[in-house]
Design an enzyme around this catalytic site. Structure first.
Site, PDB file in Angstrom:
ATOM      1  N   LYS A   1      46.586  38.530  27.606  1.00  0.00           N
ATOM      2  CA  LYS A   1      46.018  38.073  28.886  1.00  0.00           C
ATOM      3  C   LYS A   1      45.060  36.935  28.594  1.00  0.00           C
ATOM      4  CE  LYS A   1      46.104  39.022  33.322  1.00  0.00           C
ATOM      5  NZ  LYS A   1      47.249  39.561  34.087  1.00  0.00           N
TER       6      LYS A   1
HETATM    7  P1  NAD Z   1      45.888  35.893  44.249  1.00  0.00           P
HETATM    8  O1  NAD Z   1      44.805  35.038  43.717  1.00  0.00           O
HETATM    9  O2  NAD Z   1      47.147  35.260  44.722  1.00  0.00           O
HETATM   10  O3  NAD Z   1      45.320  36.785  45.471  1.00  0.00           O
HETATM   11  C1  NAD Z   1      44.198  37.585  45.352  1.00  0.00           C
HETATM   12  C2  NAD Z   1      43.833  38.088  46.736  1.00  0.00           C
HETATM   13  O4  NAD Z   1      42.745  39.014  46.615  1.00  0.00           O
HETATM   14  C3  NAD Z   1      43.367  37.005  47.707  1.00  0.00           C
HETATM   15  O5  NAD Z   1      43.811  37.329  49.006  1.00  0.00           O
HETATM   16  C4  NAD Z   1      41.853  37.132  47.655  1.00  0.00           C
HETATM   17  O6  NAD Z   1      41.239  36.666  48.833  1.00  0.00           O
HETATM   18  C5  NAD Z   1      41.721  38.631  47.536  1.00  0.00           C
HETATM   19  N1  NAD Z   1      40.417  39.068  47.034  1.00  0.00           N
HETATM   20  C6  NAD Z   1      39.693  38.559  46.012  1.00  0.00           C
HETATM   21  N2  NAD Z   1      38.531  39.228  45.895  1.00  0.00           N
HETATM   22  C7  NAD Z   1      38.539  40.178  46.868  1.00  0.00           C
HETATM   23  C8  NAD Z   1      37.631  41.164  47.270  1.00  0.00           C
HETATM   24  N3  NAD Z   1      36.475  41.332  46.639  1.00  0.00           N
HETATM   25  N4  NAD Z   1      37.970  41.965  48.316  1.00  0.00           N
HETATM   26  C9  NAD Z   1      39.134  41.806  48.967  1.00  0.00           C
HETATM   27  N5  NAD Z   1      40.038  40.883  48.620  1.00  0.00           N
HETATM   28  C10 NAD Z   1      39.740  40.073  47.589  1.00  0.00           C
HETATM   29  O7  NAD Z   1      46.169  36.990  43.123  1.00  0.00           O
HETATM   30  P2  NAD Z   1      47.502  37.840  42.896  1.00  0.00           P
HETATM   31  O8  NAD Z   1      48.360  37.108  41.942  1.00  0.00           O
HETATM   32  O9  NAD Z   1      48.026  38.288  44.190  1.00  0.00           O
HETATM   33  O10 NAD Z   1      46.907  39.084  42.064  1.00  0.00           O
HETATM   34  C11 NAD Z   1      46.329  40.206  42.716  1.00  0.00           C
HETATM   35  C12 NAD Z   1      46.287  41.370  41.737  1.00  0.00           C
HETATM   36  O11 NAD Z   1      47.628  41.651  41.275  1.00  0.00           O
HETATM   37  C13 NAD Z   1      45.473  41.143  40.462  1.00  0.00           C
HETATM   38  O12 NAD Z   1      44.928  42.366  40.053  1.00  0.00           O
HETATM   39  C14 NAD Z   1      46.525  40.692  39.459  1.00  0.00           C
HETATM   40  O13 NAD Z   1      46.130  40.906  38.115  1.00  0.00           O
HETATM   41  C15 NAD Z   1      47.663  41.599  39.853  1.00  0.00           C
HETATM   42  N6  NAD Z   1      48.980  41.149  39.399  1.00  0.00           N
HETATM   43  C16 NAD Z   1      49.466  39.937  39.792  1.00  0.00           C
HETATM   44  C17 NAD Z   1      50.741  39.551  39.350  1.00  0.00           C
HETATM   45  C18 NAD Z   1      51.386  38.280  39.810  1.00  0.00           C
HETATM   46  O14 NAD Z   1      52.591  38.078  39.522  1.00  0.00           O
HETATM   47  N7  NAD Z   1      50.698  37.404  40.526  1.00  0.00           N
HETATM   48  C19 NAD Z   1      51.477  40.387  38.498  1.00  0.00           C
HETATM   49  C20 NAD Z   1      50.944  41.619  38.132  1.00  0.00           C
HETATM   50  C21 NAD Z   1      49.695  41.982  38.592  1.00  0.00           C
END
Ligand code: NAD
Length: 427
Positions: free
Chosen positions: A115
């Site tokens: 990561k």
């Molecule tokens: P992103 O940046 O696209 O979206 C994150 C979202 O969370 C946004 O809507 C943001 O406004 C919201 N957010 C941030 N802080 C917040 C808070 N304190 N309260 C409420 N909402 C909040 O990120 P993503 O890619 O969607 O990732 C989200 C989660 O999924 C993370 O934990 C990431 O590690 C995990 N994840 C993502 C992927 C991927 O392919 N993108 C894969 C596996 C896991």
């Protein structure tokens, strides 16, 4: 009084505790005497930390700390996303890297876990040229450590296909070759895969669907609340409403929460957020702002899809949902997880639920290495096959070991990692 632990440390402790408790169930020390397999999985192979001096548009310089943690490559090259956020610290990146090692094993793709992260100044919004400079500087710091046979980065919080495009381009400038498989989550036009953008959100609903089939649950008409409406939350909400007939009645992000008891119009909300940005959530015309805590609203299913440690122990007694689908990594603190289990709330765990992203990243690498292009339908069919198989393995393990689905998932992964480690010998 003991000093309060930082969120990253709490997250790392809970990941390590879960790995340790699961290793006990597997009896690793008896099966592989004096091999110290658990320590060799918990202690990362390498921690890389470096400084980035980022020139702002006004000529000033921000000094940023960047990390890459290469946790484990016993089953294949390191693989893991890159997060840009003010909450990033080394413990958080370590925890996320360990989860990646487990996740790639849960879905059985031949990759390890890593990561990356960059600590952004709180409240700063970088312009597009600043983001490009940051992406390129991050690659400059890691050019000898990444590559398709070494470590393959991907998007995570606050990074996307555009960021991957800049990174892949920068890497090519150093190597003098176009090595597309060095980064995944790239734009389609640069060797990205169909379905990668939606893979994590869609994959999470595939897991939910398999769970419903196995447990004779009717999903149509169920209600859902979604925390975080970025990549994962928005795509999961889209598939849940469009394909499974679920009603998403609440959506929140860091600006607040909106509701519509009839079900929010998710395609319209996605269109709105694409235009207005995350700050526009509360002004969405199809929803009403509510002060409710998204985790305790009256719905059947909760989908935390923002950051780790979001669901705190003190919320659990007020949770009305009977199922939590962990779209984010580590959204429940370990205390909340334990209490939820005791309360009979089913938790479908992150290492399975959000593994669709790394699975399609793996498809992207396979296509890149073979100069091939797969159709969206083919990608999604293969993804569903892998997610269903992984769920079934975990479901069987949970029955066999009489444990939670989370422990069952980690158990099957740890076993494969341990066997690979033993077969490789002493590294
Ligand atoms: P992103 O940046 O696209 O979206 C994150 C979202 O969370 C946004 O809507 C943001 O406004 C919201 N957010 C941030 N802080 C917040 C808070 N304190 N309260 C409420 N909402 C909040 O990120 P993503 O890619 O969607 O990732 C989200 C989660 O999924 C993370 O934990 C990431 O590690 C995990 N994840 C993502 C992927 C991927 O392919 N993108 C894969 C596996 C896991």
């Amino acid at each position: 009084m003991a000093p309060e632990l930082k969120p990253g440390k709490i997250f790392l402790n809970s990941v390590n505790t879960m790995l340790t408790q699961t290793a006990e169930l597997l009896d690793l020390d008896t099966r592989f005497p004096q091999q110290h397999l658990l320590e060799r999985i918990i202690i990362p192979d390498r921690i890389i930390s470096f400084r980035i001096s980022l020139q702002r548009d006004d000529g000033s310089i921000d000094v940023l700390t960047a990390y890459r943690v290469q946790n484990n490559n016993f089953r294949g090259p390191y693989k893991g996303g890159i997060r840009w956020h003010s909450s990033v610290d080394l413990d958080e990146v370590r925890a996320l890297a360990a989860l990646m090692t487990v996740k790639t094993a849960v879905v059985g793709v031949p990759l390890g876990g890593s990561k990356g992260g960059v600590v952004l100044p709180q409240g700063t919004r970088y312009s597009k040229p600043e983001r490009e400079r940051l992406a390129r500087k991050y690659v400059n710091g890691l050019v000898n450590d990444v590559g398709p046979k070494k470590d393959i980065p991907a998007p995570d919080v606050n990074t996307n296909s555009q960021v991957m495009a800049w990174m892949a381009d920068q890497y090519s400038r150093f190597t003098g070759e176009t090595i597309t498989a060095a980064f995944t989550g790239k734009p389609l036009i640069m060797g990205g895969s169909q379905g990668r953008t939606e893979a994590t959100g869609f994959g999470s609903i595939m897991v939910l669907k398999r769970h419903a089939i196995k447990n004779d649950i009717e999903l149509r008409g169920k209600t859902m609340a979604v925390q975080g409406f970025g990549n994962v939350g928005s795509h999961a909400a889209l598939k849940a409403t469009r394909d499974e007939g679920i009603k998403v009645t609440h959506v929140s992000n860091e600006t607040g929460c909106i509701t519509n008891p009839e079900g929010l119009d998710i395609p319209k909300l996605i269109e709105w957020i694409t235009k207005e940005g995350q700050k526009g959530l509360l002004s969405f015309p199809g929803g009403k702002v509510t002060p409710d805590n998204i985790f305790t609203v009256d719905v059947d299913i909760l989908l935390p899809a923002a950051l780790e440690n979001s669901v705190k122990a003190e919320y659990v007694k007020d949770i009305k949902a009977s199922l939590i689908l962990e779209g984010a990594n580590g959204p429940l603190t370990s205390e909340a997880d334990e209490l939820a289990n005791k309360a009979g709330i089913t938790v479908l765990p992150d290492v399975l639920v959000n593994a669709g992203g790394v699975t399609v990243s793996y498809f992207e690498m396979v296509q890149n290495e073979n100069q091939d292009r797969w159709s969206l339908q083919y990608v999604l069919e293969r993804l569903q096959g892998i997610m269903f198989d992984a769920y079934d393995r975990i479901y069987d393990n949970a029955k066999k070991y009489k444990c939670s689905l989370r422990k069952a998932a980690i158990l099957s992964a740890l076993n494969d990692i341990a066997v690979a480690c033993d077969m490789r010998g002493v590294q």
